[in-house]
Design an enzyme around this catalytic site. Structure first.
Site, PDB file in Angstrom:
ATOM      1  N   ASP A 134      27.836  16.723  18.357  1.00 47.83           N
ATOM      2  CA  ASP A 134      26.375  16.623  18.322  1.00 47.83           C
ATOM      3  C   ASP A 134      25.800  16.628  19.741  1.00 47.83           C
ATOM      4  O   ASP A 134      26.470  16.234  20.695  1.00 47.83           O
ATOM      5  CB  ASP A 134      25.974  15.333  17.574  1.00 47.83           C
ATOM      6  CG  ASP A 134      24.541  15.388  17.074  1.00 47.83           C
ATOM      7  OD1 ASP A 134      23.945  16.477  17.053  1.00 47.83           O
ATOM      8  OD2 ASP A 134      24.010  14.325  16.703  1.00 47.83           O
ATOM      9  N   ASN A 139      22.288  22.117   7.763  1.00 51.06           N
ATOM     10  CA  ASN A 139      21.868  22.843   8.966  1.00 51.06           C
ATOM     11  C   ASN A 139      21.136  24.162   8.650  1.00 51.06           C
ATOM     12  O   ASN A 139      20.513  24.753   9.533  1.00 51.06           O
ATOM     13  CB  ASN A 139      23.063  23.108   9.906  1.00 51.06           C
ATOM     14  CG  ASN A 139      23.534  21.873  10.648  1.00 51.06           C
ATOM     15  OD1 ASN A 139      24.720  21.732  10.959  1.00 51.06           O
ATOM     16  ND2 ASN A 139      22.620  20.956  10.961  1.00 51.06           N
TER      17      ASN A 139
HETATM   18  C1  IPE Z   1      25.713  16.962  12.186  1.00 52.27           C
HETATM   19  O1  IPE Z   1      24.779  17.016  13.188  1.00 52.27           O
HETATM   20  C2  IPE Z   1      26.209  18.340  11.880  1.00 52.27           C
HETATM   21  C3  IPE Z   1      27.048  18.967  12.888  1.00 52.27           C
HETATM   22  C4  IPE Z   1      27.430  18.444  14.014  1.00 52.27           C
HETATM   23  C5  IPE Z   1      27.478  20.309  12.564  1.00 52.27           C
HETATM   24  P1  IPE Z   1      23.205  17.119  12.908  1.00 52.27           P
HETATM   25  O2  IPE Z   1      22.572  17.191  14.235  1.00 52.27           O
HETATM   26  O3  IPE Z   1      22.935  18.229  11.967  1.00 52.27           O
HETATM   27  O4  IPE Z   1      22.902  15.748  12.159  1.00 52.27           O
HETATM   28  P2  IPE Z   1      21.565  14.909  12.038  1.00 52.27           P
HETATM   29  O5  IPE Z   1      20.521  15.820  11.496  1.00 52.27           O
HETATM   30  O6  IPE Z   1      21.217  14.421  13.398  1.00 52.27           O
HETATM   31  O7  IPE Z   1      21.928  13.783  11.132  1.00 52.27           O
HETATM   32  C1  IPE Z   2      25.209  20.019  17.318  1.00 50.68           C
HETATM   33  O1  IPE Z   2      24.152  19.935  18.191  1.00 50.68           O
HETATM   34  C2  IPE Z   2      25.459  21.430  16.840  1.00 50.68           C
HETATM   35  C3  IPE Z   2      25.149  21.678  15.431  1.00 50.68           C
HETATM   36  C4  IPE Z   2      24.664  20.829  14.575  1.00 50.68           C
HETATM   37  C5  IPE Z   2      25.405  23.021  14.965  1.00 50.68           C
HETATM   38  P1  IPE Z   2      22.646  19.833  17.683  1.00 50.68           P
HETATM   39  O2  IPE Z   2      22.106  21.220  17.565  1.00 50.68           O
HETATM   40  O3  IPE Z   2      22.561  19.016  16.468  1.00 50.68           O
HETATM   41  O4  IPE Z   2      21.981  19.114  18.910  1.00 50.68           O
HETATM   42  P2  IPE Z   2      20.844  17.994  18.867  1.00 50.68           P
HETATM   43  O5  IPE Z   2      21.318  16.920  17.950  1.00 50.68           O
HETATM   44  O6  IPE Z   2      19.617  18.662  18.371  1.00 50.68           O
HETATM   45  O7  IPE Z   2      20.733  17.534  20.278  1.00 50.68           O
HETATM   46 MG    MG Z   3      22.198  17.045  16.126  1.00 54.70          MG
END
Ligand code: IPE
Ligand code: IPE
Ligand code: MG
Length: 244
Positions: free
Chosen positions: A23, A71
């Site tokens: 994340d 996502n």
């Molecule tokens: C979890 O991260 C999914 C992945 C790392 C692929 P998200 O960024 O989607 O989760 P939330 O929305 O903060 O819970």
């Molecule tokens: C994790 O990083 C990657 C995926 C969920 C694909 P994020 O895209 O969730 O990054 P933040 O949480 O917005 O910083």
């Molecule tokens: Mg995230």
């Protein structure tokens, strides 16, 4: 190997399965006034490093949460960029992963990804299928609830067809119908970027996993950070509901 080890890791007590919620790509990019996709690109570099390090440490299973069933809610441009990155990563990396004896596997409903992703993933699984190094499980279009739902559908059909009595359903039977059936439960779950939640990752499988959170964004996570997480894990007291 020794000079790269900053933490006093016990090679005899390695977690067999590390699962990572990667994340913080977006926040990493935002802090640099870059588009979110630049964060995802940087995140791929971290994947390269961490797979190598996991292999070096003798980790048997590494599961990376790359795209959740939720996502899809993101802007189409970002989803498309993530899918393209996946294809580029696999095209560019599979021969190297194969050379390093890495076995690629996918968990989640990956067949609902764009065709190019499905093709590259299946190619990657075929090419690396006989490898005996780290099992790299990519969680794609993965949701823990969806995975359990799919298992329930399959098991219910078996009951309907007279192949199984509802009374004979066991926890093992449920696990065997998950997309993680071949993968032992995670010993250690790491989440980067400060959020302390599961976000629908491996719900069934994490019943007794150890959790490790770090504020570091995924693009800044590195070999040393992985060692730090393993070191923390090795100093935990896992009781599994018993007494010690
Ligand atoms: C979890 O991260 C999914 C992945 C790392 C692929 P998200 O960024 O989607 O989760 P939330 O929305 O903060 O819970
Ligand atoms: C994790 O990083 C990657 C995926 C969920 C694909 P994020 O895209 O969730 O990054 P933040 O949480 O917005 O910083
Ligand atoms: Mg995230």
């Amino acid at each position: 190997m020794e000079e790269k080890m900053k933490y006093d890791i016990n090679m005899e007590k390695m977690p067999a399965h590390i699962a990572i919620i990667m994340d913080g790509n977006g926040r990493w990019a935002k802090a640099r006034f870059l588009p979110r996709t630049a964060g995802h690109k940087a995140g791929v570099e971290t994947i390269r490093k961490i797979v190598k390090e996991a292999n070096r440490l003798g980790i048997k299973y590494l599961t990376l949460y790359a795209f959740s069933t939720e996502n899809w809610k993101r802007p189409k441009l970002e989803v498309d960029a993530l899918m393209n990155l996946l294809v580029t990563y696999l095209r560019g990396e599979v021969s190297e992963l194969d050379k390093n004896n890495v076995k690629i596997n996918v968990v989640g409903d990956y067949k609902k990804l764009p065709e190019a992703c499905v093709n590259e993933l299946e190619k990657a699984m075929n090419i690396t299928g006989d490898n005996t190094g780290v099992n790299l499980n990519l969680a794609l279009n993965y949701g823990g609830r969806n995975d359990i739902k799919n298992a329930v559908v399959e098991i219910a059909a078996m009951c309907r067809d007279g192949k199984l009595n509802p009374e004979d359903i066991t926890e093992d039977i449920i696990k065997n119908h998950l997309s993680t059936a071949e993968i032992p439960d995670p010993d250690l779950v790491i989440r980067t970027s400060g959020e302390q939640r599961l976000s629908n990752f491996l719900l069934w499988d994490v019943a007794y996993s150890e959790f490790y959170y770090t504020d570091i964004h995924w693009p800044d996570f590195d070999e040393e950070e992985l060692q730090k997480a393993v070191y923390s894990y090795q100093n935990r007291d896992r009781r599994f509901g018993g007494v010690k």
